[in-house]
Write a protein that holds these residues in place. Structure first.
Motif, PDB file in Angstrom:
ATOM      1  N   UNK A   1       0.725  -1.174   0.162  1.00  0.00           N
ATOM      2  CA  UNK A   1       0.213   0.045  -0.006  1.00  0.00           C
ATOM      3  C   UNK A   1       0.919   1.079   0.010  1.00  0.00           C
ATOM      4  N   UNK A   2       0.651   2.381  -1.021  1.00  0.00           N
ATOM      5  CA  UNK A   2       1.224   3.543  -1.137  1.00  0.00           C
ATOM      6  C   UNK A   2       0.511   4.395  -0.166  1.00  0.00           C
ATOM      7  N   UNK A   3       2.357   4.574   1.749  1.00  0.00           N
ATOM      8  CA  UNK A   3       1.376   5.183   2.466  1.00  0.00           C
ATOM      9  C   UNK A   3       1.482   7.331   2.110  1.00  0.00           C
ATOM     10  N   UNK A   4       2.709   7.062   1.092  1.00  0.00           N
ATOM     11  CA  UNK A   4       3.612   8.756   0.785  1.00  0.00           C
ATOM     12  C   UNK A   4       4.102   8.889   1.048  1.00  0.00           C
ATOM     13  N   UNK A   5       4.291   9.961   1.290  1.00  0.00           N
ATOM     14  CA  UNK A   5       6.353  10.605   1.648  1.00  0.00           C
ATOM     15  C   UNK A   5       6.038  10.062   3.637  1.00  0.00           C
ATOM     16  N   UNK A   6       5.630   9.456   3.650  1.00  0.00           N
ATOM     17  CA  UNK A   6       5.791   9.391   5.760  1.00  0.00           C
ATOM     18  C   UNK A   6       6.075   8.054   6.022  1.00  0.00           C
ATOM     19  N   UNK A   7       6.661   7.263   6.406  1.00  0.00           N
ATOM     20  CA  UNK A   7       6.733   5.612   6.877  1.00  0.00           C
ATOM     21  C   UNK A   7       5.135   5.663   7.289  1.00  0.00           C
ATOM     22  N   UNK A   8       4.332   4.892   7.683  1.00  0.00           N
ATOM     23  CA  UNK A   8       3.491   4.317   8.573  1.00  0.00           C
ATOM     24  C   UNK A   8       3.633   3.190   9.502  1.00  0.00           C
ATOM     25  N   UNK A   9       4.232   3.855  11.247  1.00  0.00           N
ATOM     26  CA  UNK A   9       3.947   2.095  11.307  1.00  0.00           C
ATOM     27  C   UNK A   9       3.257   1.568  11.835  1.00  0.00           C
ATOM     28  N   UNK A  10       3.332   0.359  11.773  1.00  0.00           N
ATOM     29  CA  UNK A  10       2.751  -0.251  11.598  1.00  0.00           C
ATOM     30  C   UNK A  10       1.966  -1.644  13.600  1.00  0.00           C
ATOM     31  N   UNK A  11       1.348  -1.415  13.777  1.00  0.00           N
ATOM     32  CA  UNK A  11       0.838  -1.902  14.777  1.00  0.00           C
ATOM     33  C   UNK A  11       0.245  -2.860  14.512  1.00  0.00           C
TER      34      UNK A  11
END
Lengths: 500, 254
Positions: A271-281
């Motif tokens: 999934x493209x999450x854009x310019x910020x890395x998204x942490x996964x819980x």
């Protein structure tokens, strides 16, 4: 601005089972394809290796064959793109270019003990915070450490930079252009790169025990790294992307929220999450999507489903109820539904989003009513339910719901599965007209770097729907089925004991 | 020619007929197809039954390929298998022609659509996999019938439903058209199923040179035809596409 007059882009797809070269024209149509398989070596159970020289030789062969089939000379190529099986680790002598060991494949589990030790000593969280990854046997860093520990004299030479490390992309570029580089997507699978700075991280190098001197330079995924020598006389090598990342580009998922799933032996949802890395819980991987040119990188969430196409192959080869993989659909179509049985293929444990290595496979809900058609159905449905679990985890981590899913890979030929997938996910599922999204992604990135394609909108315009499956299952049926699936999953865990 | 055993040749011909279809055949049908007396055919079938190459269905009394032969790896081509092998070529045909692509197989006197690629213009379309279309009013159907003449005769013997003023409803006309189709290697249909729509199809054969399906394109008459005849360029794409799938299935390229 085109610096060469070529009208084609060639893509090298160096995969787990084979190496391929695809030549594309400017409308992203496949002009020719050449493929050659390479050997897998299994020196011990759980060990998987390749011969790097065999792979390099095969790559040269398939490029030559693809050009010959299309009656093209290298001068007609605008650029060469590279996409590769991720994480597989190669070490070679800087001076001679000779490998010091077989390549250790991503599936190889010899670093299992080392990974557990690293996890105990430093804690999973420290690795995850910097790299977005759990400490697991897939990733290159521990494989390098293993080699340094087990090959006599290697560590000293590595410390001095006399021995170089690379994932397959680096190995290929070294042989093509004599440069030691890798791209951000491949580097992000080593456990040695900091996801936020996009550079090798001293703390990680220290914890895992890998010297900086042996590491390649980290570059964007789309840029001219050098010119291919010899038979490819001067063709610019202009892209590098790990295979799943290449598929993201090939599917033109360039906007945040767009996702693709590649259904092969194992399946990977990005999934493209854009310019910020998204942490996964929820147990997903935070990784790079791609970095096209010197601009900001695009991040992604990744959920891998280890056993999808492999389950069909197992059903064919080990169980013997079907003669070929496509026949699973025929057999599954002999019944109306799964008859109440569910197959959770936790053959090596559960992966995203559960991550339970103590789990093993289960077929639940068996009664005297179940026949081979129901089993075949359950085999196919397993892929869809596993996808749903990953999608739900992604929705939770990303903060918004997936609106549609782009799919590619061999299993998209299975209509029954694709329709069931749409039913289960409750979103439209669509397949693009160019099924070869991995190779296409590498070609797109290379083409952008040399100006063969002007920008990403031009690439988006090349994406056309070849098929679409719309959800038809009613809510109540879906919810009930999902409830049963989750019960089946619950029955897989706590299987492996200390003495297993 | 010395050295050829007639009964084996005849047995082979029977097995070929049984392996190219999705249904069973009776003695009369086989005899009719081969131009042999029923008694002769019956004798050969009995021996084939004994060696397990042929089985008789209890309900209908008709014959089908037997398990022993199927286990030798020559089972008829599963529609899902056909789709998987044809996938890349079907996509390529859609891109090349700019029209939607369908692959069909014979199923109980109709054409079963086993694969469908959308027209690559991102317009709203519905997937037609699993639907059945008439054999006499589609290019796919005609491409298949031209190589299954007994079935064609059977179909023509019953009334041929009409869908448009252009639908072929006359048995003689259909037979003549099928002769043409089999000679030139492709079939066309212009406003015979739906007004304003035309289609072109070519047969797909496998390693045993048995016609296992047909692949074709379908689109608006204005784009597909010139003076009500399918455009030569599009016909070429379809023939080449079907040939590519046949090559994929192991048929010797011609």
């Amino acid at each position: 601005m085109r610096t060469r007059s070529g009208r084609y882009v060639a893509s090298i797809d160096q995969g787990t089972a084979s190496s391929r070269c695809l030549v594309f024209d400017d409308r992203a149509r496949i002009v020719s394809v050449a493929q050659k398989e390479h050997r897998h070596h299994f020196p011990r159970p759980g060990w998987v290796e390749h011969d790097p020289q065999e792979i390099w030789g095969n790559v040269l062969t398939v490029v030559a064959q693809a050009l010959e089939k299309a009656d093209l000379s290298p001068s007609e190529l605008c650029a060469l793109g590279i996409t590769n099986q991720r994480e597989t680790t190669v070490l070679w002598e800087r001076r001679t270019g000779a490998p010091v060991h077989n390549a250790i494949n991503w599936e190889d589990t010899r670093t299992d003990q080392l990974c557990r030790r690293l996890s105990r000593e430093f804690g999973q969280e420290r690795f995850r915070a910097k790299t977005g990854l759990p400490v697991a046997t897939y990733f290159s860093g521990p494989k390098v450490r293993w080699l340094l520990d087990h090959v006599p004299g290697l560590r000293e030479r590595a410390d001095e930079g006399k021995v170089l490390f690379g994932t397959i992309d680096s190995w290929l570029i070294w042989n093509l252009c004599g440069r030691h580089v890798t791209d951000v997507t491949n580097a992000s699978r080593t456990l040695l790169m900091n996801l936020h700075t996009l550079s090798w991280d001293d703390e990680l190098l220290d914890m895992i025990g890998v010297p900086r001197a042996m590491l390649p330079e980290i570059r964007p995924s789309s840029e001219i790294y050098g010119e291919a020598g010899d038979a490819l006389a001067g063709v610019p090598v202009a892209s590098v992307l790990g295979d799943q990342h290449a598929a993201l580009v090939g599917q033109t998922c360039f906007n945040p929220g767009e996702a693709k799933c590649t259904y092969g032996t194992g399946s990977f949802l990005l999934l493209n999450t854009g310019e910020r890395p998204v942490t996964s819980d929820s147990g997903l991987l935070t990784t790079l999507g791609y970095q096209l040119g010197a601009g900001r990188p695009t991040y992604a969430l990744e959920g891998s489903i280890a056993i999808t196409g492999a389950l069909v192959q197992w059903f064919r080869d080990n169980i013997g109820l079907i003669g070929s993989a496509p026949e699973i659909e025929t057999l599954a179509a002999t019944v109306q539904d799964n008859g109440g049985c569910y197959f959770v293929p936790a053959f090596s444990g559960l992966f995203a989003p559960h991550w339970r290595s103590d789990a093993r496979g289960v077929i639940a809900g068996l009664t005297g009513y179940i026949n081979k058609g129901h089993l075949a159905r359950a085999v196919l449905e397993a892929t869809a339910w596993q996808t749903l679990e990953v999608v739900e985890a992604m929705n939770a981590d990303y903060g918004s719901r997936l609106a549609e899913l782009r799919v590619d890979g061999g299993m998209t030929a299975n209509n029954l599965l694709m329709q069931f997938l749409a039913d289960v996910l409750d979103v439209p599922v669509m397949r693009p007209i160019v099924a070869e999204t991995v190779s296409l992604g590498a070609a797109y990135a290379a083409g952008l770097a040399v100006g063969f394609w002007p920008d990403m909108s031009a690439l988006k315009r090349n994406w056309h729907k070849a098929a679409e499956w719309l959800p038809t299952m009613d809510r109540a049926a879906r919810d009930k089925n999902y409830r049963k699936w989750k019960k089946a999953v619950a029955r897989t865990v706590d299987w492996i004991d200390e003495d297993d | 020619m010395p050295g050829r055993i007639q009964s084996i040749e005849r047995a082979a011909a029977i097995l070929r007929l049984l392996s190219g279809r999705s249904r069973r055949l009776g003695v009369a049908e086989l005899a009719g197809e081969l131009g042999l007396p029923k008694g002769t055919v019956h004798g050969i079938l009995r021996t084939l039954q004994i060696v397990g190459f042929v089985e008789q269905d209890n309900d209908s009394g008709k014959y089908q390929l037997g398990a022993a032969l199927l286990h030798m790896g020559s089972s008829y081509l599963d529609g899902n298998e056909l789709r998987t092998r044809a996938l890349n070529w079907a996509d390529a045909l859609a891109t090349q022609s700019g029209e939607s692509v369908r692959i069909g197989t014979l199923h109980e006197n109709q054409v079963l659509i086993v694969h469908h690629v959308f027209r690559p213009d991102d317009s709203r379309q519905a997937l037609e996999v699993g639907s059945l279309v008439p054999v006499h009013a589609t290019a796919l159907g005609k491409a298949l019938l031209a190589h299954h003449r007994y079935l064609a005769a059977e179909v023509a013997a019953k009334a041929l439903p009409s869908y448009t003023p252009g639908t072929v409803t006359d048995a003689y006309r259909l037979r003549r058209e099928l002769d043409e189709v089999s000679e030139r290697g492709w079939a066309g249909e212009v406003e015979e199923l739906y007004q304003g729509v035309a289609s072109i199809a070519a047969p797909i054969d496998d390693r045993r040179r048995v016609i296992v399906g047909a692949m074709g394109i379908s689109g608006p008459v204005e784009r597909m035809c010139e003076q009500r005849r399918p455009k030569a360029e599009l016909v070429r794409y379809v023939i080449e596409g079907a040939r590519a799938v046949s090559r994929e299935l192991g048929a010797i390229p011609w």
